[in-house]
Each structure stands twice: as C-alpha cells, then as structure tokens.
Design a protein around this motif. Structure first.
Motif, PDB file in Angstrom:
ATOM      1  N   PRO A 175      -7.821   8.345  15.128  1.00  0.00           N
ATOM      2  CA  PRO A 175      -7.995   7.443  13.977  1.00  0.00           C
ATOM      3  C   PRO A 175      -8.757   8.128  12.848  1.00  0.00           C
ATOM      4  N   ALA A 176      -8.780   7.469  11.701  1.00  0.00           N
ATOM      5  CA  ALA A 176      -9.578   7.913  10.545  1.00  0.00           C
ATOM      6  C   ALA A 176      -9.020   9.171   9.902  1.00  0.00           C
ATOM      7  N   THR A 177      -7.754   9.454  10.137  1.00  0.00           N
ATOM      8  CA  THR A 177      -7.160  10.688   9.600  1.00  0.00           C
ATOM      9  C   THR A 177      -5.825  10.399   8.902  1.00  0.00           C
ATOM     10  N   GLY A 195       0.821  -1.213   0.000  1.00  0.00           N
ATOM     11  CA  GLY A 195       0.000   0.000   0.000  1.00  0.00           C
ATOM     12  C   GLY A 195       0.845   1.248   0.000  1.00  0.00           C
ATOM     13  N   ALA A 196       0.620   2.116  -0.997  1.00  0.00           N
ATOM     14  CA  ALA A 196       1.376   3.375  -1.107  1.00  0.00           C
ATOM     15  C   ALA A 196       0.504   4.567  -0.731  1.00  0.00           C
ATOM     16  N   GLY A 197      -0.299   4.412   0.325  1.00  0.00           N
ATOM     17  CA  GLY A 197      -0.955   5.563   0.949  1.00  0.00           C
ATOM     18  C   GLY A 197       0.033   6.210   1.906  1.00  0.00           C
ATOM     19  N   VAL A 198      -0.462   7.121   2.714  1.00  0.00           N
ATOM     20  CA  VAL A 198       0.432   7.865   3.607  1.00  0.00           C
ATOM     21  C   VAL A 198       1.102   6.935   4.616  1.00  0.00           C
ATOM     22  N   VAL A 234      -3.174  -1.864   3.916  1.00  0.00           N
ATOM     23  CA  VAL A 234      -4.449  -1.778   3.180  1.00  0.00           C
ATOM     24  C   VAL A 234      -5.578  -1.438   4.163  1.00  0.00           C
ATOM     25  N   PRO A 235      -6.642  -0.765   3.684  1.00  0.00           N
ATOM     26  CA  PRO A 235      -7.752  -0.446   4.592  1.00  0.00           C
ATOM     27  C   PRO A 235      -8.354  -1.706   5.214  1.00  0.00           C
ATOM     28  N   VAL A 236      -8.944  -1.560   6.394  1.00  0.00           N
ATOM     29  CA  VAL A 236      -9.487  -2.741   7.073  1.00  0.00           C
ATOM     30  C   VAL A 236     -10.585  -3.391   6.242  1.00  0.00           C
ATOM     31  N   GLY A 237     -11.258  -2.612   5.403  1.00  0.00           N
ATOM     32  CA  GLY A 237     -12.300  -3.183   4.547  1.00  0.00           C
ATOM     33  C   GLY A 237     -11.734  -4.172   3.551  1.00  0.00           C
ATOM     34  N   VAL A 238     -10.516  -3.938   3.095  1.00  0.00           N
ATOM     35  CA  VAL A 238      -9.874  -4.859   2.148  1.00  0.00           C
ATOM     36  C   VAL A 238      -9.538  -6.169   2.869  1.00  0.00           C
ATOM     37  N   LEU A 239      -9.066  -6.060   4.102  1.00  0.00           N
ATOM     38  CA  LEU A 239      -8.765  -7.272   4.884  1.00  0.00           C
ATOM     39  C   LEU A 239     -10.051  -8.028   5.206  1.00  0.00           C
ATOM     40  N   ASP A 249     -19.685   4.604   5.314  1.00  0.00           N
ATOM     41  CA  ASP A 249     -20.272   5.096   4.065  1.00  0.00           C
ATOM     42  C   ASP A 249     -20.228   6.610   4.125  1.00  0.00           C
ATOM     43  N   PHE A 250     -19.363   7.206   3.318  1.00  0.00           N
ATOM     44  CA  PHE A 250     -19.128   8.649   3.417  1.00  0.00           C
ATOM     45  C   PHE A 250     -18.612   9.128   2.067  1.00  0.00           C
ATOM     46  N   GLU A 251     -19.422   9.931   1.393  1.00  0.00           N
ATOM     47  CA  GLU A 251     -19.016  10.412   0.063  1.00  0.00           C
ATOM     48  C   GLU A 251     -19.114  11.926   0.008  1.00  0.00           C
ATOM     49  N   LYS A 252     -18.222  12.506  -0.775  1.00  0.00           N
ATOM     50  CA  LYS A 252     -18.238  13.958  -0.976  1.00  0.00           C
ATOM     51  C   LYS A 252     -19.066  14.308  -2.207  1.00  0.00           C
ATOM     52  N   VAL A 253     -19.791  15.423  -2.112  1.00  0.00           N
ATOM     53  CA  VAL A 253     -20.551  15.942  -3.254  1.00  0.00           C
ATOM     54  C   VAL A 253     -20.100  17.393  -3.475  1.00  0.00           C
ATOM     55  N   ALA A 275      -1.660  -1.378  -5.429  1.00  0.00           N
ATOM     56  CA  ALA A 275      -2.610  -1.924  -6.400  1.00  0.00           C
ATOM     57  C   ALA A 275      -3.000  -0.917  -7.483  1.00  0.00           C
ATOM     58  N   ARG A 276      -3.116   0.333  -7.099  1.00  0.00           N
ATOM     59  CA  ARG A 276      -3.612   1.337  -8.053  1.00  0.00           C
ATOM     60  C   ARG A 276      -2.516   1.782  -9.021  1.00  0.00           C
ATOM     61  N   ASP A 277      -2.912   2.631  -9.974  1.00  0.00           N
ATOM     62  CA  ASP A 277      -1.931   3.206 -10.895  1.00  0.00           C
ATOM     63  C   ASP A 277      -1.441   4.563 -10.389  1.00  0.00           C
ATOM     64  N   ILE A 316      -0.075   6.714  -6.459  1.00  0.00           N
ATOM     65  CA  ILE A 316       0.188   6.650  -5.025  1.00  0.00           C
ATOM     66  C   ILE A 316      -0.834   7.519  -4.286  1.00  0.00           C
ATOM     67  N   GLY A 317      -0.799   7.485  -2.959  1.00  0.00           N
ATOM     68  CA  GLY A 317      -1.613   8.416  -2.162  1.00  0.00           C
ATOM     69  C   GLY A 317      -2.829   7.786  -1.519  1.00  0.00           C
ATOM     70  N   GLY A 318      -3.353   6.691  -2.091  1.00  0.00           N
ATOM     71  CA  GLY A 318      -4.505   6.015  -1.484  1.00  0.00           C
ATOM     72  C   GLY A 318      -5.674   6.963  -1.300  1.00  0.00           C
ATOM     73  N   ARG A 319      -6.079   7.127  -0.050  1.00  0.00           N
ATOM     74  CA  ARG A 319      -7.252   7.958   0.242  1.00  0.00           C
ATOM     75  C   ARG A 319      -6.911   9.459   0.354  1.00  0.00           C
ATOM     76  N   THR A 320      -5.687   9.842   0.072  1.00  0.00           N
ATOM     77  CA  THR A 320      -5.407  11.234  -0.288  1.00  0.00           C
ATOM     78  C   THR A 320      -5.320  11.240  -1.803  1.00  0.00           C
ATOM     79  N   CYS A 321      -6.242  11.912  -2.445  1.00  0.00           N
ATOM     80  CA  CYS A 321      -6.378  11.776  -3.891  1.00  0.00           C
ATOM     81  C   CYS A 321      -6.902  13.091  -4.457  1.00  0.00           C
ATOM     82  N   ALA A 340      -0.482  -1.439   9.599  1.00  0.00           N
ATOM     83  CA  ALA A 340      -0.470   0.013   9.820  1.00  0.00           C
ATOM     84  C   ALA A 340      -1.603   0.607   9.005  1.00  0.00           C
ATOM     85  N   GLY A 341      -1.810   1.912   9.179  1.00  0.00           N
ATOM     86  CA  GLY A 341      -2.891   2.589   8.461  1.00  0.00           C
ATOM     87  C   GLY A 341      -3.788   3.314   9.443  1.00  0.00           C
ATOM     88  N   GLU A 342      -4.670   4.146   8.900  1.00  0.00           N
ATOM     89  CA  GLU A 342      -5.486   5.025   9.745  1.00  0.00           C
ATOM     90  C   GLU A 342      -6.225   4.290  10.856  1.00  0.00           C
TER      91      GLU A 342
HETATM   92  C1  LIG Z   1     -13.895  11.139   1.459  1.00  0.00           C
HETATM   93  C2  LIG Z   1     -12.811  11.141   2.503  1.00  0.00           C
HETATM   94  C3  LIG Z   1     -12.603  12.259   3.283  1.00  0.00           C
HETATM   95  C4  LIG Z   1     -11.612  12.266   4.254  1.00  0.00           C
HETATM   96  N1  LIG Z   1     -11.358  13.410   4.926  1.00  0.00           N
HETATM   97  C5  LIG Z   1     -10.273  13.475   5.728  1.00  0.00           C
HETATM   98  C6  LIG Z   1      -9.835  14.727   6.228  1.00  0.00           C
HETATM   99  O1  LIG Z   1     -10.404  15.774   5.925  1.00  0.00           O
HETATM  100  N2  LIG Z   1      -8.745  14.718   7.063  1.00  0.00           N
HETATM  101  C7  LIG Z   1      -8.074  13.586   7.361  1.00  0.00           C
HETATM  102  O2  LIG Z   1      -7.090  13.648   8.121  1.00  0.00           O
HETATM  103  N3  LIG Z   1      -8.458  12.392   6.865  1.00  0.00           N
HETATM  104  C8  LIG Z   1      -9.515  12.322   6.038  1.00  0.00           C
HETATM  105  N4  LIG Z   1      -9.852  11.146   5.457  1.00  0.00           N
HETATM  106  C9  LIG Z   1      -9.149   9.929   5.877  1.00  0.00           C
HETATM  107  C10 LIG Z   1      -7.753   9.815   5.260  1.00  0.00           C
HETATM  108  O3  LIG Z   1      -7.833  10.028   3.889  1.00  0.00           O
HETATM  109  C11 LIG Z   1      -7.223   8.432   5.561  1.00  0.00           C
HETATM  110  O4  LIG Z   1      -7.288   8.198   6.956  1.00  0.00           O
HETATM  111  C12 LIG Z   1      -5.770   8.225   5.133  1.00  0.00           C
HETATM  112  O5  LIG Z   1      -5.503   8.805   3.870  1.00  0.00           O
HETATM  113  C13 LIG Z   1      -5.515   6.731   5.118  1.00  0.00           C
HETATM  114  O6  LIG Z   1      -4.180   6.463   4.761  1.00  0.00           O
HETATM  115  P1  LIG Z   1      -3.666   4.955   4.815  1.00  0.00           P
HETATM  116  O7  LIG Z   1      -2.281   4.957   4.330  1.00  0.00           O
HETATM  117  O8  LIG Z   1      -3.975   4.369   6.130  1.00  0.00           O
HETATM  118  O9  LIG Z   1      -4.622   4.158   3.792  1.00  0.00           O
HETATM  119  P2  LIG Z   1      -4.778   4.341   2.227  1.00  0.00           P
HETATM  120  O10 LIG Z   1      -4.567   5.738   1.844  1.00  0.00           O
HETATM  121  O11 LIG Z   1      -6.059   3.717   1.851  1.00  0.00           O
HETATM  122  O12 LIG Z   1      -3.564   3.496   1.657  1.00  0.00           O
HETATM  123  C14 LIG Z   1      -3.648   2.101   1.484  1.00  0.00           C
HETATM  124  C15 LIG Z   1      -3.152   1.757   0.107  1.00  0.00           C
HETATM  125  O13 LIG Z   1      -3.249   0.327  -0.061  1.00  0.00           O
HETATM  126  C16 LIG Z   1      -3.609   0.091  -1.410  1.00  0.00           C
HETATM  127  N5  LIG Z   1      -4.181  -1.244  -1.530  1.00  0.00           N
HETATM  128  C17 LIG Z   1      -5.412  -1.669  -1.181  1.00  0.00           C
HETATM  129  N6  LIG Z   1      -5.552  -2.985  -1.440  1.00  0.00           N
HETATM  130  C18 LIG Z   1      -4.367  -3.399  -1.976  1.00  0.00           C
HETATM  131  C19 LIG Z   1      -3.888  -4.643  -2.448  1.00  0.00           C
HETATM  132  N7  LIG Z   1      -4.647  -5.741  -2.448  1.00  0.00           N
HETATM  133  N8  LIG Z   1      -2.622  -4.706  -2.951  1.00  0.00           N
HETATM  134  C20 LIG Z   1      -1.825  -3.596  -2.955  1.00  0.00           C
HETATM  135  N9  LIG Z   1      -2.244  -2.386  -2.532  1.00  0.00           N
HETATM  136  C21 LIG Z   1      -3.491  -2.293  -2.032  1.00  0.00           C
HETATM  137  C22 LIG Z   1      -4.599   1.193  -1.716  1.00  0.00           C
HETATM  138  O14 LIG Z   1      -4.763   1.398  -3.098  1.00  0.00           O
HETATM  139  C23 LIG Z   1      -3.983   2.387  -1.002  1.00  0.00           C
HETATM  140  O15 LIG Z   1      -3.148   3.126  -1.861  1.00  0.00           O
HETATM  141  C24 LIG Z   1     -10.821  11.113   4.461  1.00  0.00           C
HETATM  142  C25 LIG Z   1     -11.013   9.995   3.669  1.00  0.00           C
HETATM  143  C26 LIG Z   1     -11.980  10.010   2.677  1.00  0.00           C
HETATM  144  C27 LIG Z   1     -12.108   8.830   1.775  1.00  0.00           C
END
Ligand SMILES: Cc1cc2nc3c(=O)[nH]c(=O)nc-3n(C[C@H](O)[C@H](O)[C@H](O)COP(=O)(O)OP(=O)(O)OC[C@H]3O[C@@H](n4cnc5c(N)ncnc54)[C@H](O)[C@@H]3O)c2cc1C
Length: 463
Positions: A431-433, A30-33, A263-268, A294-298, A54-56, A58-63, A422-424
């Motif tokens: 958490p969740a940040t 996982g190449a998120g934060v 990876v996010p806990v949902g993937v596990l 369940d949380f989406e931006k509009v 997995a994605r094309d 980096i950044g995961g849920r920072t996008c 590791a992860g949020e």
């Molecule tokens: C809509 C939304 C709003 C948010 N708002 C805020 C905010 O305002 N402030 C804040 O602090 N946080 C916010 N968050 C939460 C924050 O984005 C996350 O807590 C944080 O980015 C998570 O980082 P992470 O590295 O734990 O996970 P991720 O960023 O999800 O990184 C995990 C990586 O693993 C990869 N991966 C998944 N499955 C596989 C696999 N099978 N093989 C290889 N790679 C895989 C994913 O593609 C991803 O790149 C928000 C999130 C969302 C979605």
C-alpha cells in the motif's frame, strides 16, 4: 482531454431517480494512477468510460513541477523495487527514463550513506557498519515481536519489545530506537506510537529502486492517452442502487452502470464526497481504521555542492536530529546540487503553517552543524503541502493502531455489485505506493468486467 465547456457533464436523457443525467457504462472518479489504470483497461474492452477529476491536471499524487526548467517530483519519486513491478514494466513500455537510487525505503545500508554521530562527527566506516549491523539484528527481533504482538499494539510497542530482548547498553539501544522511529515517520509519515505494529509489514523492497529524471507525471500522461478525462469536475456525491450509480458534482450528474471511486481515503473520511447509501461493512470499518498521514518533501537547491561526493544520503543520529536527520542527494538526477529531506509525522504537523523560508532555515541550521560554514545559502527552497490539499488531505494512508493489513483489500470489496473503491489505500500487498494504485485500478477494472484482464494490457493496448 480538455477543460472546455463541451467537456462539462451534459444533461440529457431523463432518469428515474432524480435529475437528468448523461449515461455512460462506467464513471471513474479521480484521474490519479488508480483511476486512469481502471479507465484505460475498461475503455480498451469497449466500455464507455468517463473520468471525472477535481483538479486542473491529471496524475493526482504523482505530480511533477517544471517551473523554470527544474524538474521536481512533488509527490511520488520512487519505484520501491523494480523486480516484478508493473509500474517498472509500464514505464519501460512508455519509454520513461529511470535512474537507480536505492535509498528510498529508509534502508540502513546497501548503498553509500554518510552517517554522523550525535556529536556531529562523521562515523568511520567501521562504526557505521557496527550500527547498521545492529539495525539488522534489531530488525530480526522486531519481526518476531510483531508476529507475537497482541492486537492493538503499535509499531513502537513492538520495537520496545524487540529492543528489550537484545540486552544492549543505553546508547546502543537508543541509536537503533531512534532509527526505528525515523523509519516509521519517513515510510508512513506518522509517529511510531500511532502506527499499528503491522503498519510496515509491506516494507520489503524487491530489486533496485529507481526514480524518474524526466518526472513521474509521464506515467499518468501515457495512461490517460485517448481517455475521456474531464478536469475541474469536483464530485460531491455518489449514489448507488441495485441497477447503477449516479455521480454528482459541481458540473452536473452522470449516470452509469458502475462507478470506480479512487479519491484518497482522507477525502472520503472528511465527507467532502458522500456515498449514499453509506458504505456498508466491511468497507466502512476498514475505512475507519486507515488514516491519511503527515509527510512533506523539502527540496534545497544550491549553486555548489558542500557534502561528500558519491553518497546517496546523509544521516544524522542523536536527539538533535529529532526532525531533520536524513538528506538525499538528487544532484545526479538533474545536474543541480540538490538535497531532499522530509518533514514526516510530528515535524510535518509542527511546520504546517510555516513559510518555506522558515522551513529552509531550520533545515540549514542542522546541516551547518555537520558541514559548518561550507553550507551556502540555497538558491531555492521548496516545501510541499499535501496535508492542506483538499483533494489529497495528506500524502498517503497509514494503518492506525488496531488496523489489520487486510483492511486495505477490504476497502475494495465491491459494493452492491456497482460501486468499486480503488487507490493506493485499497491494496494490501504494497500500500501507499504508485504500484498499489496501479494494481488496484487493474483489480477494479476486473471487478467491473467480471473477468480476468492481463495487467500488461495497460501498456500494450490502446484505450
Ligand atoms: C510526498 C509524497 C511522496 C510519495 N512518494 C512515493 C514514492 O516515492 N513511491 C511511491 O510508489 N509512492 C509514493 N507516494 C504515494 C503515491 O504517490 C500514491 O500512492 C499514488 O500516487 C496514489 O494514486 P491514487 O490514484 O490512489 O490516488 P491519487 O493520485 O490521489 O488520485 C486520486 C485523484 O482523485 C482526485 N479527487 C480527489 N477528490 C476528488 C473529488 N471530490 N472529485 C473528483 N476528483 C477528486 C484527486 O485530485 C486525484 O487526482 C508518495 C506520495 C506523496 C504525496
């Protein structure tokens, strides 16, 4: 970092327990934060680290979406309080511009908010103050109710207990009740009956909140600098044993002394990535008590602004504002009149299959109750779909009823001395940040190294 064939996982040396595999010190999944933070610190200490993503991108849920020159953070937007924040320190060191926007944690006040009553009339300043004073009074009672709540209580249970102690009339109680429900939905993307009473314990904001006019994705880009990140590598299995790990995906197998899985806990939970042998206690139990939300931006962009100047947000009260009740003014951020609202909890579940136009129409209908014909057709509507994203499966994790705050940290208990989650979701304090992700990556690196590492090495040292 690229996605060429040379960067696929090579099959080289023979391995005792299966397919030949390329050998490294640490495999990061996982190449998120979180993953990038761990990898950066480990690489800076001389470890050979490969990050599989997995994605094309980096950044995961920072996008950050930059289509047609519009800069839109589809995932995280805010640093929820810059005081003592390593994300704020990293952003400053990386030269990332920030803008103060202290309204991202469902605060009732402290910055200008235009409140609308259930009959759609704007509340006077005095009436708005009376309401926000009520929220603060209820919050004090709620803190006591949560502290005394028996295990297995929901946030809704605790809110009802608190409200019952206040002796207010029905209308007054109802306005604060709906505020507390909306807080659960906007902060954790879940109805307050499904969130544990302690699910918002971490809600404090220390200092101003800020957002990133040039996009949050810059953080990941800086963290990834000089790292070996292999994109479009979907990991399907992590096997661990006393002497190391084997990480297998659609492009082959890597063998490492240790692995950091972010990876996010949902993937596990979905079983998309299996861990073999299965995660032991206390990790497995903690994982079962945390769930993706369940949380989406509009986003709605307009040619002209029709709402009040100098307000951070618009809030609507009353039963009509069940789903669409809060709009955040992003105009100053990018110069284009833009409102952000959230589909959170039940609303996000209900609109899962809706086209963006339908979502936009539903939101506009509610805005027209407040601003009438002054509301023009938007020039652009954008709706995120994190729940449907197979590599996220939701926006972030919440504590189901019965979970404990400590479950977050328990998730990060090292497994067999070789596997580190590791992860949020693995950070109890906040958490969740993005902060949680960064700090959890730092902790994973320390656990891999078996040594303390100053977190500022993330921005002071080259990988
Ligand atoms: C809509 C939304 C709003 C948010 N708002 C805020 C905010 O305002 N402030 C804040 O602090 N946080 C916010 N968050 C939460 C924050 O984005 C996350 O807590 C944080 O980015 C998570 O980082 P992470 O590295 O734990 O996970 P991720 O960023 O999800 O990184 C995990 C990586 O693993 C990869 N991966 C998944 N499955 C596989 C696999 N099978 N093989 C290889 N790679 C895989 C994913 O593609 C991803 O790149 C928000 C999130 C969302 C979605």
């Amino acid at each position: 970092m690229d996605i060429t064939a040379e960067n696929t996982v090579a099959h080289t040396a023979g391995e005792a327990d299966g397919e030949p595999a390329e050998r490294v010190d640490v495999v990061v999944v996982g190449a998120g934060v979180a993953g990038l933070a761990a990898a950066r610190l480990l690489a800076a200490r001389g470890r050979r680290v490969v990050v599989l993503e997995a994605r094309d991108r980096i950044g995961g849920r920072t996008c950050t979406d930059r289509t047609d020159g519009r800069i839109t953070d589809l995932g995280a937007s805010w640093i929820h309080g810059v005081d003592d924040s390593p994300v704020a320190a990293a952003a400053a060191a990386f030269g990332m511009a920030t803008r103060e926007f202290t309204v991202g944690s469902y605060q009732p006040d402290s910055r200008p908010i235009a409140y609308y009553a259930p009959d759609d009339r704007r509340l006077s300043d005095a009436d708005a103050r009376r309401f926000t004073d009520d929220v603060h009074t209820a919050d004090a009672a709620l803190a006591d109710a949560i502290a005394a709540a028996p295990a297995g209580s929901s946030y809704d249970d605790a809110a009802e207990t608190a409200l019952a102690t206040l002796g207010w009339d029905g209308e007054r109680t109802e306005r604060v009740r709906e505020f507390l429900r909306h807080r659960s939905e906007e902060q954790y993307g879940v109805h307050s009956t499904r969130l544990d009473a302690h699910g918002l314990d971490d809600d404090a904001v220390d200092g101003d909140e800020v957002v990133f006019p040039d996009g949050y994705d810059r953080l990941a880009a800086h963290l990834a600098d000089d790292l070996d990140v292999r994109l479009q590598h979907v990991v399907t299995e992590v096997r661990w044993h006393a002497s190391g790990v084997r990480v297998t995906g659609d492009r082959g197998t890597l063998a490492g002394a240790q692995a950091v899985v972010t990876v996010p806990v949902g993937v596990l939970a979905a079983g998309d990535l299996t861990i073999d042998p299965p995660l032991p206690e206390p990790v497995a139990g903690a994982l079962s008590r945390l769930e993706m939300n369940d949380f989406e931006k509009v986003f709605l962009r307009f040619d002209e602004r029709f709402w009040e100047p100098d307000v951070y947000a618009i809030r609507r009260q009353g039963p009509g504002a069940h789903w669409w009740h809060s709009w955040y003014d992003l105009t100053d951020l990018h110069g284009t009149p833009t409102l952000l609202t959230f589909a959170a909890g039940p609303a996000a579940i209900a609109i899962r299959d809706w086209e963006p136009e339908r979502v936009g129409d539903a939101v506009l209908a509610e805005l027209r109750r407040l601003y009438g014909d002054a509301v023009p057709a938007p020039t652009h509507v954008q709706v995120t779909a994190w729940r449907a994203d197979p590599f996220a499966r939701g926006s972030y994790a919440f504590m189901t009823v019965g979970a404990r705050p400590a479950d977050h940290d328990l998730l990060a208990t090292p497994v067999g001395g070789v596997l580190h989650l590791a992860g949020e979701a693995t950070w109890t304090d906040d958490p969740a940040t993005v902060t949680a992700a960064l700090r959890s990556g730092h902790r994973a690196a320390e656990n891999v190294l078996g040594a303390d590492v100053p977190i500022d090495e993330l921005w002071t040292t080259r990988a």
